[in-house]
Design a protein around this motif. Structure first.
Motif, PDB file in Angstrom:
ATOM      1  N   ASP A  30      13.105  -6.843   0.703  1.00 14.51           N
ATOM      2  CA  ASP A  30      11.744  -6.718   0.197  1.00 14.51           C
ATOM      3  C   ASP A  30      11.823  -5.870  -1.076  1.00 14.51           C
ATOM      4  OD1 ASP A  30       8.995  -6.693  -0.062  1.00 14.51           O
ATOM      5  OD2 ASP A  30       8.699  -5.053   1.353  1.00 14.51           O
ATOM      6  N   THR A  31      11.629  -6.494  -2.235  1.00 13.47           N
ATOM      7  CA  THR A  31      11.844  -5.783  -3.505  1.00 13.47           C
ATOM      8  C   THR A  31      10.655  -5.925  -4.450  1.00 13.47           C
ATOM      9  OG1 THR A  31      12.996  -7.751  -4.326  1.00 13.47           O
ATOM     10  CG2 THR A  31      14.355  -5.965  -3.425  1.00 13.47           C
ATOM     11  N   PRO A  32       9.476  -5.484  -4.064  1.00  8.79           N
ATOM     12  CA  PRO A  32       8.322  -5.575  -4.983  1.00  8.79           C
ATOM     13  C   PRO A  32       8.504  -4.639  -6.169  1.00  8.79           C
ATOM     14  CG  PRO A  32       7.765  -4.236  -3.073  1.00  8.79           C
ATOM     15  CD  PRO A  32       9.115  -4.836  -2.786  1.00  8.79           C
ATOM     16  N   LEU A  33       8.054  -5.072  -7.326  1.00 11.61           N
ATOM     17  CA  LEU A  33       8.166  -4.264  -8.536  1.00 11.61           C
ATOM     18  C   LEU A  33       6.924  -3.414  -8.760  1.00 11.61           C
ATOM     19  CD1 LEU A  33       9.763  -6.871 -10.983  1.00 11.61           C
ATOM     20  CD2 LEU A  33      10.904  -5.078  -9.653  1.00 11.61           C
ATOM     21  N   ASP A  34       5.841  -3.763  -8.100  1.00 12.09           N
ATOM     22  CA  ASP A  34       4.595  -3.013  -8.246  1.00 12.09           C
ATOM     23  C   ASP A  34       3.740  -3.265  -7.006  1.00 12.09           C
ATOM     24  OD1 ASP A  34       2.585  -1.452  -9.264  1.00 12.09           O
ATOM     25  OD2 ASP A  34       2.193  -2.701 -11.024  1.00 12.09           O
ATOM     26  N   THR A  35       2.677  -2.490  -6.851  1.00 14.71           N
ATOM     27  CA  THR A  35       1.745  -2.772  -5.761  1.00 14.71           C
ATOM     28  C   THR A  35       1.105  -4.131  -6.011  1.00 14.71           C
ATOM     29  OG1 THR A  35      -0.019  -1.587  -6.940  1.00 14.71           O
ATOM     30  CG2 THR A  35       1.243  -0.343  -5.284  1.00 14.71           C
ATOM     31  N   SER A  36       0.704  -4.773  -4.948  1.00 13.53           N
ATOM     32  CA  SER A  36       0.115  -6.106  -5.050  1.00 13.53           C
ATOM     33  C   SER A  36      -0.836  -6.311  -3.879  1.00 13.53           C
ATOM     34  CB  SER A  36       1.216  -7.181  -5.024  1.00 13.53           C
ATOM     35  OG  SER A  36       1.801  -7.255  -3.734  1.00 13.53           O
ATOM     36  N   GLY A  37      -1.313  -7.522  -3.734  1.00 14.72           N
ATOM     37  CA  GLY A  37      -2.184  -7.832  -2.612  1.00 14.72           C
ATOM     38  C   GLY A  37      -1.483  -7.736  -1.276  1.00 14.72           C
ATOM     39  N   HIS A  38      -0.147  -7.670  -1.291  1.00 12.82           N
ATOM     40  CA  HIS A  38       0.640  -7.568  -0.063  1.00 12.82           C
ATOM     41  C   HIS A  38       1.556  -6.343  -0.043  1.00 12.82           C
ATOM     42  CE1 HIS A  38      -0.794 -11.474   1.170  1.00 12.82           C
ATOM     43  NE2 HIS A  38      -0.320 -12.040   0.071  1.00 12.82           N
ATOM     44  N   THR A  39       1.469  -5.516  -1.070  1.00 13.69           N
ATOM     45  CA  THR A  39       2.241  -4.271  -1.116  1.00 13.69           C
ATOM     46  C   THR A  39       1.283  -3.152  -1.501  1.00 13.69           C
ATOM     47  OG1 THR A  39       4.298  -5.400  -1.746  1.00 13.69           O
ATOM     48  CG2 THR A  39       4.162  -3.045  -2.207  1.00 13.69           C
ATOM     49  N   PHE A  40       0.915  -2.334  -0.527  1.00 13.38           N
ATOM     50  CA  PHE A  40      -0.110  -1.307  -0.747  1.00 13.38           C
ATOM     51  C   PHE A  40       0.482   0.034  -1.169  1.00 13.38           C
ATOM     52  CE2 PHE A  40      -2.633  -3.533   2.879  1.00 13.38           C
ATOM     53  CZ  PHE A  40      -2.805  -4.652   2.079  1.00 13.38           C
ATOM     54  N   ASN A  41       1.772   0.202  -1.026  1.00 12.53           N
ATOM     55  CA  ASN A  41       2.413   1.475  -1.305  1.00 12.53           C
ATOM     56  C   ASN A  41       3.799   1.219  -1.881  1.00 12.53           C
ATOM     57  OD1 ASN A  41       3.140   4.396  -0.938  1.00 12.53           O
ATOM     58  ND2 ASN A  41       4.504   3.535   0.598  1.00 12.53           N
ATOM     59  N   LEU A  42       4.154   1.973  -2.914  1.00 17.89           N
ATOM     60  CA  LEU A  42       5.452   1.750  -3.552  1.00 17.89           C
ATOM     61  C   LEU A  42       5.947   3.059  -4.178  1.00 17.89           C
ATOM     62  CD1 LEU A  42       7.375  -0.677  -4.121  1.00 17.89           C
ATOM     63  CD2 LEU A  42       6.370  -0.784  -6.396  1.00 17.89           C
ATOM     64  N   ILE A  43       7.243   3.271  -4.115  1.00 18.28           N
ATOM     65  CA  ILE A  43       7.865   4.411  -4.784  1.00 18.28           C
ATOM     66  C   ILE A  43       8.509   3.907  -6.071  1.00 18.28           C
ATOM     67  CG2 ILE A  43       9.593   6.234  -4.657  1.00 18.28           C
ATOM     68  CD1 ILE A  43       7.239   6.683  -2.796  1.00 18.28           C
ATOM     69  N   LYS A  44       8.023   4.400  -7.211  1.00 15.70           N
ATOM     70  CA  LYS A  44       8.579   4.023  -8.504  1.00 15.70           C
ATOM     71  C   LYS A  44       9.502   5.134  -9.008  1.00 15.70           C
ATOM     72  CE  LYS A  44       4.774   0.998  -9.887  1.00 15.70           C
ATOM     73  NZ  LYS A  44       3.801   0.668 -10.962  1.00 15.70           N
ATOM     74  N   TYR A  94      -3.766 -13.892  -4.533  1.00 13.57           N
ATOM     75  CA  TYR A  94      -3.982 -15.237  -5.082  1.00 13.57           C
ATOM     76  C   TYR A  94      -3.556 -16.347  -4.120  1.00 13.57           C
ATOM     77  CZ  TYR A  94      -5.143 -13.220  -9.599  1.00 13.57           C
ATOM     78  OH  TYR A  94      -5.762 -12.524 -10.611  1.00 13.57           O
ATOM     79  N   ASP A  95      -2.741 -15.981  -3.137  1.00 13.69           N
ATOM     80  CA  ASP A  95      -2.325 -16.999  -2.175  1.00 13.69           C
ATOM     81  C   ASP A  95      -3.295 -17.115  -1.007  1.00 13.69           C
ATOM     82  OD1 ASP A  95      -1.773 -14.503  -1.190  1.00 13.69           O
ATOM     83  OD2 ASP A  95       0.140 -15.045  -0.286  1.00 13.69           O
ATOM     84  N   SER A  96      -4.360 -16.318  -1.007  1.00 15.64           N
ATOM     85  CA  SER A  96      -5.346 -16.374   0.067  1.00 15.64           C
ATOM     86  C   SER A  96      -6.314 -17.528  -0.171  1.00 15.64           C
ATOM     87  CB  SER A  96      -6.129 -15.065   0.146  1.00 15.64           C
ATOM     88  OG  SER A  96      -7.220 -15.181   1.042  1.00 15.64           O
ATOM     89  N   PRO A  97      -6.541 -18.388   0.821  1.00 13.45           N
ATOM     90  CA  PRO A  97      -7.446 -19.527   0.628  1.00 13.45           C
ATOM     91  C   PRO A  97      -8.901 -19.110   0.454  1.00 13.45           C
ATOM     92  CG  PRO A  97      -6.788 -19.355   2.925  1.00 13.45           C
ATOM     93  CD  PRO A  97      -5.948 -18.378   2.166  1.00 13.45           C
ATOM     94  N   THR A  98      -9.242 -17.920   0.909  1.00 12.07           N
ATOM     95  CA  THR A  98     -10.634 -17.451   0.806  1.00 12.07           C
ATOM     96  C   THR A  98     -10.812 -16.385  -0.264  1.00 12.07           C
ATOM     97  OG1 THR A  98     -10.224 -15.831   2.571  1.00 12.07           O
ATOM     98  CG2 THR A  98     -11.113 -17.969   3.222  1.00 12.07           C
ATOM     99  N   GLY A  99      -9.733 -15.917  -0.866  1.00 11.22           N
ATOM    100  CA  GLY A  99      -9.839 -14.857  -1.859  1.00 11.22           C
ATOM    101  C   GLY A  99      -9.947 -13.510  -1.176  1.00 11.22           C
ATOM    102  N   LYS A 100      -8.982 -12.641  -1.404  1.00  6.26           N
ATOM    103  CA  LYS A 100      -8.955 -11.377  -0.683  1.00  6.26           C
ATOM    104  C   LYS A 100      -8.296 -10.296  -1.537  1.00  6.26           C
ATOM    105  CE  LYS A 100      -7.552  -9.564   3.861  1.00  6.26           C
ATOM    106  NZ  LYS A 100      -6.787  -9.859   5.101  1.00  6.26           N
ATOM    107  N   ILE A 101      -8.761  -9.060  -1.336  1.00  6.96           N
ATOM    108  CA  ILE A 101      -8.202  -7.910  -2.035  1.00  6.96           C
ATOM    109  C   ILE A 101      -7.278  -7.152  -1.085  1.00  6.96           C
ATOM    110  CG2 ILE A 101      -8.748  -5.657  -3.060  1.00  6.96           C
ATOM    111  CD1 ILE A 101      -9.460  -7.969  -4.876  1.00  6.96           C
ATOM    112  N   GLY A 102      -6.190  -6.620  -1.613  1.00  7.69           N
ATOM    113  CA  GLY A 102      -5.290  -5.809  -0.804  1.00  7.69           C
ATOM    114  C   GLY A 102      -5.150  -4.422  -1.406  1.00  7.69           C
ATOM    115  N   LYS A 103      -5.261  -3.384  -0.587  1.00  8.05           N
ATOM    116  CA  LYS A 103      -5.089  -2.008  -1.051  1.00  8.05           C
ATOM    117  C   LYS A 103      -4.873  -1.080   0.135  1.00  8.05           C
ATOM    118  CE  LYS A 103      -8.562   0.684  -1.994  1.00  8.05           C
ATOM    119  NZ  LYS A 103      -8.641   1.467  -0.735  1.00  8.05           N
TER     120      LYS A 103
END
Length: 341
Positions: free
Chosen positions: A77-91, A167-176
């Motif tokens: 799991d290598t996210p580069l930034d927070t996203s709709g599916h990554t709520f916490n990240l160490i930069k 963006y992959d949510s069929p109904t549109g959703k925010i993640g945080k």
């Protein structure tokens, strides 16, 4: 004869003039909202962080978020930034040879990126359907997917760039990050603080976390420092109050005080936040925005309510457009004269 460009310019000028006519001579913004007395939050100490990313993995697990791959092998799991599916990240901050931790010159440092749970959050102010809310007791900024219409005003409003659209949510959703509020009823606090092995992320009341942060700033660099881990109990906490939360009461250990910048990020930035941060590296170099001590929500909300209260803005714009349209209508007699000539 009026051209299309003249018409558009007239529309803009007329709408602006009509709108300004309905505004009061002085529009005073409301005061910036303050943190609730029992507000919950986090204290992140970059000098204690080792970049293990345990908090990232724990956050993914408790929120049932999928891995995000940026490497070719797709093993980690290598996210580069927070996203709709990554709520916490160490930069990571990097400079030069990166020889020394927590040094700006030829050093490196870490910084936690997640929702700051502002005292006066712009995302809550901007949301037209109250999908973003701030709990009046805990101060946690929560999100209601059922109420959300996917307008993404919260995404644009946040100065920290935290709410992200799935963006992959069929109904549109925010993640945080919602400070793991769904786990509080079971006695669990924020997963990132629960699993942090060094106490770099600490959970508790923001008031107590602020006092803890200032205690650390008062210790000379290199001196011994007792560091609590997990959850910071409030002063005078009773056994009954402590029993509401799972985990041992005392997970403290002895560490060495870092060369802190004499500033608690989040104490006053943007009206104050419930997530506070300590660092030995300049906060802006570590990726945090330089913000004023006043939330923009206080100003923008006043303007919105002034413009749209009683439908003043729509009526004013309609009046302006009507005036411009009438001004650009050529009388029938002039049309006939123009045709004869």
């Amino acid at each position: 004869m009026a051209t299309r460009r003249d018409f558009l310019k007239g529309c803009l000028a007329g709408g602006a003039a009509a709108a300004s006519a309905v505004l009061p001579e002085t529009a005073c913004a409301r005061d910036t909202l303050q943190r609730p007395p029992e507000a919950l939050g986090l204290l992140y100490d970059a000098t204690l962080c080792v970049g293990c990313q345990a908090c990232v993995a724990a956050c993914k697990q408790v929120n049932e978020n999928p891995a995000e791959f940026t490497a070719v092998d797709k093993l980690w799991d290598t996210p580069l930034d927070t996203s709709g599916h990554t709520f916490n990240l160490i930069k990571m901050y990097r400079h030069g040879t990166m020889e020394t931790k927590d040094a700006e010159e030829n050093g490196f440092s870490f910084m936690k990126t997640s929702c700051m749970h502002c005292a006066d959050p712009s995302c809550v102010s901007a949301c037209p359907v109250s999908a973003m809310t701030k709990n009046p007791v805990t101060g946690v900024v929560g999100y209601d997917a059922d109420a959300c219409i996917g307008c993404r005003y919260c995404v644009a409003a946040c100065p920290f760039g935290i709410p992200k659209y799935q963006y992959d949510s069929p109904t549109g959703k925010i993640g945080k990050c919602e400070l793991c509020r769904h786990r509080h009823k079971d006695g669990h606090y924020s997963a990132c603080a629960e699993v942090c092995p060094t106490g770099a992320t600490l959970f508790g009341r923001t008031e107590d976390l602020l006092a803890e942060a200032k205690r650390r700033l008062a210790v000379k660099p290199g001196d011994k420092l007792v560091v609590p881990r997990g959850r910071l109990p409030k002063p005078g906490e009773t056994a009954e109050e402590a029993a509401k939360w799972k985990g041992p009461l005392d997970q403290s250990y002895e560490a060495v005080a870092g060369s802190y910048l004499q500033h608690v990020y989040g104490e006053k930035e943007y009206g104050g936040t419930q997530v506070l941060k300590l660092s030995a590296v300049n906060f802006q170099k570590a990726g945090l925005p330089d913000l004023p001590p006043k939330s923009s929500a206080a100003t923008s909300e006043t303007i919105q309510h002034t413009l749209y209260g009683g439908l003043m803005m729509p009526i004013a714009v309609l009046a302006g457009l009507t005036w411009v349209a009438k001004r650009n209508v050529v009388p029938e007699d002039d049309n006939q004269k123009g045709g004869q000539s």
